[in-house]
Design an enzyme around this catalytic site. Structure first.
Site, short mmCIF file in Angstrom:
data_model
loop_
_atom_site.label_atom_id
_atom_site.label_comp_id
_atom_site.label_asym_id
_atom_site.label_seq_id
_atom_site.Cartn_x
_atom_site.Cartn_y
_atom_site.Cartn_z
N GLU A 88 -6.36 7.72 -3.69
CA GLU A 88 -6.45 6.27 -3.46
C GLU A 88 -7.45 5.59 -4.41
O GLU A 88 -7.94 4.50 -4.10
CB GLU A 88 -6.83 5.99 -2.01
CG GLU A 88 -5.77 6.44 -1.03
CD GLU A 88 -5.99 5.81 0.34
OE1 GLU A 88 -5.26 4.86 0.66
OE2 GLU A 88 -6.91 6.26 1.05
N HIS A 107 -14.22 2.44 0.20
CA HIS A 107 -13.00 2.52 1.01
C HIS A 107 -13.24 3.53 2.13
O HIS A 107 -13.71 4.64 1.88
CB HIS A 107 -11.80 2.96 0.17
CG HIS A 107 -10.63 3.34 1.03
ND1 HIS A 107 -10.08 2.48 1.96
CD2 HIS A 107 -9.92 4.49 1.14
CE1 HIS A 107 -9.09 3.08 2.59
NE2 HIS A 107 -8.97 4.31 2.12
N HIS A 109 -12.10 4.78 6.49
CA HIS A 109 -11.22 4.74 7.66
C HIS A 109 -12.11 4.62 8.90
O HIS A 109 -11.83 5.25 9.92
CB HIS A 109 -10.37 6.01 7.73
CG HIS A 109 -9.68 6.36 6.44
ND1 HIS A 109 -9.41 7.64 6.05
CD2 HIS A 109 -9.19 5.56 5.44
CE1 HIS A 109 -8.79 7.63 4.87
NE2 HIS A 109 -8.66 6.38 4.48
N HIS A 177 -4.80 2.00 8.81
CA HIS A 177 -5.36 2.84 7.76
C HIS A 177 -6.89 2.73 7.71
O HIS A 177 -7.57 3.69 8.02
CB HIS A 177 -4.70 2.43 6.42
CG HIS A 177 -5.18 3.20 5.24
ND1 HIS A 177 -4.55 3.12 4.02
CD2 HIS A 177 -6.23 4.03 5.05
CE1 HIS A 177 -5.19 3.90 3.15
NE2 HIS A 177 -6.21 4.46 3.76
ZN LIG Z 1 -7.59 5.63 2.80
#
Ligand SMILES: [Zn+2]
Length: 251
Positions: A88, A107, A109, A177
């Protein structure tokens, strides 16, 4: 310190200390439960704005300075040397392309945030440390452009779609996500990622108390004023968090 002096300060720091700080940021985010076995933090290259730095694909709590790699903004590694890349990474490259003011992206979760990407209840700024949320937090729904997918932002096209939903905001949620938090410095992006998760937790508690009615959240003006002050708050938090990493490793 004035906001405009910060990028200059970064450029004057040695690359070696930037790389160790980026590795430390990964461990800080893991220590705060923002990232677990997954998630990543990046830093725009301080001298080449068309490049960014991020660790090889490894659990964030294990990152060392030797794991930091360099990427172009299409997210091609330029010094892989046999190391593997995060699937990602396009989240980072495409946000840097779209937003020249952003120097760092996280980034994650982080679990308390995910419900706000699943329902129509917006994430709102519950307290001053999370003032950046008062600007609004958009939700990226990968289905809208790409239909049914594995949910991962694993291409330039998906990264660009995410960056376009982020727009001029500091945080974007990703349906089912996670989220991405951004800042004009590494320290601010880490601060925002940590306090996005804390703010989401506080919003769950507040909504349980109030059924969501009449929450006296920060308005846009309060958010802007408090976010200016948070420039210094982010540095104070960073000094503490960075020293905690230094106590565990010799860098
Ligand atoms: Zn992710």
């Amino acid at each position: 310190m004035h906001a405009r002096s910060l990028p200059v300060m970064i450029i004057r720091m040695s690359s070696a200390s930037l790389i160790t700080d980026l590795a430390a940021a990964s461990r800080i985010l893991a220590a705060h439960g923002v990232v677990d076995s997954f998630g990543h933090v990046s830093l725009r290259h301080p001298e080449r704005a068309g490049r960014y730095l991020m660790s090889r694909a490894v659990a964030p709590a294990l990152v060392t300075p030797d794991d930091i790699m360099e990427y172009d903004l299409d997210s091609n590694p330029v010094n892989a040397d046999g190391r593997s890349s995060f699937l990602e990474r396009f989240i980072h490259g495409e946000i840097y392309k779209a937003r020249p003011d952003i120097q760092s992206v996280v980034h994650s979760h982080s679990p308390s945030v995910i419900p706000f990407g699943l329902v129509r209840v917006p994430l709102e700024a519950m307290f001053h440390n999370a003032a950046f949320i008062a600007k609004g937090v958009p939700v990226f729904d990968i289905r809208e452009k790409f239909g049914s997918t594995d949910m991962l932002v694993s291409s330039r096209e998906k990264g660009a779609a995410l960056a376009s939903v982020l727009g001029s905001k500091d945080v974007v949620l990703m349906r089912a996500h996670g989220s991405a938090a951004c800042g004009g410095t590494l320290q601010r992006a880490v601060f925002r990622a940590v306090y996005t998760e804390v703010n989401a937790r506080i919003q769950h508690w507040t909504m349980a108390l109030s059924s969501g009615e009449g929450m006296a959240v920060l308005n846009a003006d309060e958010g802007r004023l408090a976010d200016d002050v948070n420039q210094n708050a982010a540095m104070r938090a960073w000094e503490l968090w960075r020293s905690q990493v230094r106590a565990q490793v010799n860098w």
